[in-house]
Write a protein that holds these residues in place. Structure first.
Motif, PDB file in Angstrom:
ATOM      1  N   GLY B   1      -8.129  -3.668   8.692  1.00  9.01           N
ATOM      2  CA  GLY B   1      -9.116  -3.870   7.445  1.00  9.01           C
ATOM      3  C   GLY B   1      -9.637  -2.465   6.953  1.00  9.01           C
ATOM      4  O   GLY B   1      -9.732  -1.761   7.860  1.00  9.01           O
ATOM      5  N   ALA B   2     -10.435  -2.474   6.034  1.00  9.27           N
ATOM      6  CA  ALA B   2     -11.231  -1.539   5.590  1.00  9.27           C
ATOM      7  C   ALA B   2     -12.370  -0.961   6.537  1.00  9.27           C
ATOM      8  O   ALA B   2     -12.598   0.145   6.575  1.00  9.27           O
ATOM      9  N   GLY B   3     -12.938  -2.165   7.118  1.00 10.28           N
ATOM     10  CA  GLY B   3     -14.259  -1.872   7.576  1.00 10.28           C
ATOM     11  C   GLY B   3     -14.280  -2.697   8.966  1.00 10.28           C
ATOM     12  O   GLY B   3     -13.178  -3.575   9.214  1.00 10.28           O
ATOM     13  N   VAL B   4     -15.400  -2.690   9.714  1.00  5.73           N
ATOM     14  CA  VAL B   4     -15.443  -3.405  10.951  1.00  5.73           C
ATOM     15  C   VAL B   4     -15.722  -5.046  10.240  1.00  5.73           C
ATOM     16  O   VAL B   4     -16.792  -5.168   9.344  1.00  5.73           O
ATOM     17  N   SER B   5     -14.952  -5.979  10.867  1.00  7.85           N
ATOM     18  CA  SER B   5     -15.265  -7.169  10.395  1.00  7.85           C
ATOM     19  C   SER B   5     -15.982  -7.984  11.545  1.00  7.85           C
ATOM     20  O   SER B   5     -15.453  -8.262  12.649  1.00  7.85           O
ATOM     21  N   GLN B   6     -16.991  -8.969  11.155  1.00  5.64           N
ATOM     22  CA  GLN B   6     -17.608  -9.592  12.317  1.00  5.64           C
ATOM     23  C   GLN B   6     -17.636 -11.553  11.626  1.00  5.64           C
ATOM     24  O   GLN B   6     -17.838 -11.555  10.368  1.00  5.64           O
ATOM     25  N   SER B   7     -17.506 -12.151  12.525  1.00  7.36           N
ATOM     26  CA  SER B   7     -17.844 -13.677  12.442  1.00  7.36           C
ATOM     27  C   SER B   7     -18.137 -14.301  13.518  1.00  7.36           C
ATOM     28  O   SER B   7     -17.828 -14.049  14.569  1.00  7.36           O
ATOM     29  N   PRO B   8     -19.003 -15.286  13.201  1.00  4.53           N
ATOM     30  CA  PRO B   8     -19.533 -15.711  11.825  1.00  4.53           C
ATOM     31  C   PRO B   8     -20.368 -14.961  11.224  1.00  4.53           C
ATOM     32  O   PRO B   8     -21.205 -13.844  12.174  1.00  4.53           O
ATOM     33  N   SER B   9     -20.844 -14.897  10.082  1.00  4.20           N
ATOM     34  CA  SER B   9     -21.896 -14.061   9.422  1.00  4.20           C
ATOM     35  C   SER B   9     -23.141 -14.552   9.713  1.00  4.20           C
ATOM     36  O   SER B   9     -24.433 -13.890   9.889  1.00  4.20           O
ATOM     37  N   ASN B  10     -23.276 -15.885   9.838  1.00  3.11           N
ATOM     38  CA  ASN B  10     -24.421 -16.498  10.121  1.00  3.11           C
ATOM     39  C   ASN B  10     -24.329 -17.864  10.982  1.00  3.11           C
ATOM     40  O   ASN B  10     -23.216 -18.495  10.827  1.00  3.11           O
ATOM     41  N   LYS B  11     -25.032 -18.106  12.049  1.00  2.00           N
ATOM     42  CA  LYS B  11     -24.921 -19.088  13.165  1.00  2.00           C
ATOM     43  C   LYS B  11     -26.192 -19.797  13.504  1.00  2.00           C
ATOM     44  O   LYS B  11     -27.006 -18.793  13.921  1.00  2.00           O
ATOM     45  N   VAL B  12     -26.419 -21.119  13.208  1.00  2.00           N
ATOM     46  CA  VAL B  12     -27.426 -21.621  13.766  1.00  2.00           C
ATOM     47  C   VAL B  12     -26.995 -22.578  14.758  1.00  2.00           C
ATOM     48  O   VAL B  12     -25.875 -23.395  14.723  1.00  2.00           O
ATOM     49  N   THR B  13     -27.612 -22.582  16.032  1.00  2.00           N
ATOM     50  CA  THR B  13     -27.117 -23.353  17.105  1.00  2.00           C
ATOM     51  C   THR B  13     -28.313 -23.965  17.793  1.00  2.00           C
ATOM     52  O   THR B  13     -29.540 -23.494  17.890  1.00  2.00           O
ATOM     53  N   GLU B  14     -28.198 -24.980  18.604  1.00  2.00           N
ATOM     54  CA  GLU B  14     -29.084 -25.611  19.393  1.00  2.00           C
ATOM     55  C   GLU B  14     -29.362 -24.926  20.528  1.00  2.00           C
ATOM     56  O   GLU B  14     -28.148 -24.602  21.314  1.00  2.00           O
ATOM     57  N   LYS B  15     -30.409 -24.926  21.357  1.00  2.00           N
ATOM     58  CA  LYS B  15     -30.731 -24.175  22.476  1.00  2.00           C
ATOM     59  C   LYS B  15     -29.844 -24.916  23.431  1.00  2.00           C
ATOM     60  O   LYS B  15     -29.649 -26.285  23.551  1.00  2.00           O
ATOM     61  N   GLY B  16     -29.217 -24.152  24.288  1.00  2.00           N
ATOM     62  CA  GLY B  16     -28.378 -24.557  25.421  1.00  2.00           C
ATOM     63  C   GLY B  16     -26.908 -24.711  25.072  1.00  2.00           C
ATOM     64  O   GLY B  16     -26.109 -24.789  25.982  1.00  2.00           O
ATOM     65  N   LYS B  17     -26.538 -24.428  23.747  1.00  2.00           N
ATOM     66  CA  LYS B  17     -25.232 -24.440  23.453  1.00  2.00           C
ATOM     67  C   LYS B  17     -24.706 -23.090  23.728  1.00  2.00           C
ATOM     68  O   LYS B  17     -25.275 -22.150  23.692  1.00  2.00           O
ATOM     69  N   ASP B  18     -23.355 -23.046  23.642  1.00  2.00           N
ATOM     70  CA  ASP B  18     -22.555 -21.813  23.880  1.00  2.00           C
ATOM     71  C   ASP B  18     -22.196 -21.336  22.591  1.00  2.00           C
ATOM     72  O   ASP B  18     -22.105 -22.061  21.527  1.00  2.00           O
ATOM     73  N   VAL B  19     -22.152 -19.928  22.301  1.00  2.00           N
ATOM     74  CA  VAL B  19     -21.787 -19.218  21.163  1.00  2.00           C
ATOM     75  C   VAL B  19     -20.802 -18.286  21.366  1.00  2.00           C
ATOM     76  O   VAL B  19     -20.943 -17.638  22.462  1.00  2.00           O
ATOM     77  N   GLU B  20     -19.570 -18.109  20.261  1.00  2.00           N
ATOM     78  CA  GLU B  20     -18.835 -16.952  20.483  1.00  2.00           C
ATOM     79  C   GLU B  20     -19.058 -16.126  19.070  1.00  2.00           C
ATOM     80  O   GLU B  20     -18.667 -16.590  18.006  1.00  2.00           O
ATOM     81  N   LEU B  21     -19.091 -14.979  19.292  1.00  2.00           N
ATOM     82  CA  LEU B  21     -19.230 -14.123  17.973  1.00  2.00           C
ATOM     83  C   LEU B  21     -17.997 -13.150  18.129  1.00  2.00           C
ATOM     84  O   LEU B  21     -17.672 -12.556  19.203  1.00  2.00           O
ATOM     85  N   ARG B  22     -17.266 -12.750  16.952  1.00  2.00           N
ATOM     86  CA  ARG B  22     -16.212 -12.045  17.086  1.00  2.00           C
ATOM     87  C   ARG B  22     -16.163 -10.712  16.227  1.00  2.00           C
ATOM     88  O   ARG B  22     -16.851 -10.675  15.199  1.00  2.00           O
ATOM     89  N   CYS B  23     -15.352  -9.805  16.706  1.00  2.00           N
ATOM     90  CA  CYS B  23     -15.434  -8.511  15.992  1.00  2.00           C
ATOM     91  C   CYS B  23     -14.212  -8.083  15.760  1.00  2.00           C
ATOM     92  O   CYS B  23     -13.555  -7.952  16.888  1.00  2.00           O
ATOM     93  N   ASP B  24     -13.843  -7.772  14.845  1.00  2.00           N
ATOM     94  CA  ASP B  24     -12.437  -7.001  14.535  1.00  2.00           C
ATOM     95  C   ASP B  24     -12.615  -5.485  13.948  1.00  2.00           C
ATOM     96  O   ASP B  24     -13.191  -5.368  12.797  1.00  2.00           O
ATOM     97  N   PRO B  25     -12.677  -4.596  14.867  1.00  2.00           N
ATOM     98  CA  PRO B  25     -12.698  -2.998  14.437  1.00  2.00           C
ATOM     99  C   PRO B  25     -11.875  -2.709  13.368  1.00  2.00           C
ATOM    100  O   PRO B  25     -10.871  -3.211  13.179  1.00  2.00           O
ATOM    101  N   ILE B  26     -12.244  -1.308  12.962  1.00  2.00           N
ATOM    102  CA  ILE B  26     -11.357  -0.780  12.174  1.00  2.00           C
ATOM    103  C   ILE B  26     -10.057  -0.425  12.790  1.00  2.00           C
ATOM    104  O   ILE B  26      -9.920   0.064  13.984  1.00  2.00           O
ATOM    105  N   SER B  27      -8.905  -0.619  12.183  1.00  2.00           N
ATOM    106  CA  SER B  27      -7.635  -0.208  12.872  1.00  2.00           C
ATOM    107  C   SER B  27      -7.652   1.120  13.182  1.00  2.00           C
ATOM    108  O   SER B  27      -7.967   2.150  12.598  1.00  2.00           O
ATOM    109  N   GLY B  28      -7.242   1.167  14.646  1.00  2.00           N
ATOM    110  CA  GLY B  28      -7.092   2.442  15.253  1.00  2.00           C
ATOM    111  C   GLY B  28      -8.153   2.932  15.899  1.00  2.00           C
ATOM    112  O   GLY B  28      -8.109   3.759  16.751  1.00  2.00           O
TER     113      GLY B  28
END
Lengths: 108, 113
Positions: B1-28
């Motif tokens: 892609g053209a830039g660094v891509s992250q997901s989710p852009s927003n996340k609301v979660t309850e205390k005690g839950k697990d979350v995963e955040l993803r990053c797709d860097p600039i190619s190369g």
């Protein structure tokens, strides 16, 4: 001691003013130097790299003083759109060290 | 892609839950960084990847935080048993050569309620 230190400001200046920020770094072996700009609730974006010889990009001038371990940013003819937080960034051994930023408010 | 891509852009979660955040860097881009920024605060370094290995994970605040990178590309930051103090924007950045200009994604805004 923090790796990179900046005056948090805010600097409140009128449009058209000239404003200067300084930043000091602690590691004399630091390799690369940058100024980044961060708008409210946005990610930091590169403003300019900083070289020992000094460099200019339009209204912006950056200087590096390795002997005194400080970096400066000069903004001439300030615009309302220059209002942001300016982050000083220094690299050392593959790590990027960010200052906590200097906030600039340009007023009409 | 053209830039660094992250997901989710927003996340609301309850205390005690697990979350995963993803990053797709600039190619190369071989180097990938995770930072955290609380509102009105500076950037806090979390972890750095060179390829798939993490030579510096000194910034991870506790053992609830972990990150991995696969295929020299996508990275996932995992926060287990989230706490309210984990609320922040998590910024991913990448660079072609370590120490060169660093480019940021727009961040993942995490709110723990």
């Amino acid at each position: 001691r923090k790796e990179v230190e900046q005056d948090p400001g805010p600097f409140n200046v009128p449009e058209g003013a000239t404003v200067a920020f300084n930043c000091t770094y602690s590691n004399s072996a630091s390799q690369s130097f940058f100024w980044y700009r961060q708008d409210c609730r946005k990610e930091p974006k590169l403003l300019m790299s900083v070289y020992s010889s000094g460099n200019e990009d339009g209204r912006f001038t950056a200087q590096l003083n390795r002997a005194s371990q400080y970096i400066s940013l000069l903004i001439r003819d300030s615009k309302l759109s220059d209002s942001a937080t300016y982050l000083c960034v220094v690299t050392s051994f593959n790590k990027f060290y960010f200052g906590s930023g200097t906030k600039l408010n340009v007023k009409p | 892609g053209a830039g660094v891509s992250q997901s989710p852009s927003n996340k609301v979660t309850e205390k005690g839950k697990d979350v995963e955040l993803r990053c797709d860097p600039i190619s190369g881009h071989t180097a990938l960084y995770w930072y955290r920024q609380s509102l009105g605060q500076g950037l806090e370094f979390l972890i750095y990847f060179q390829g798939n290995s993490a030579p510096d994970k000194s910034g991870l605040p506790s053992d609830r935080f972990s990150a991995e990178r696969t295929g020299g590309s996508v990275s996932t930051l995992t926060i287990q048993r989230t706490q309210q103090e984990d609320s922040a924007v998590y910024l991913c950045a990448s660079t072609e050569i370590s120490g060169n200009t660093i480019y940021f994604g727009e961040g993942s805004w995490l709110t723990v309620v």
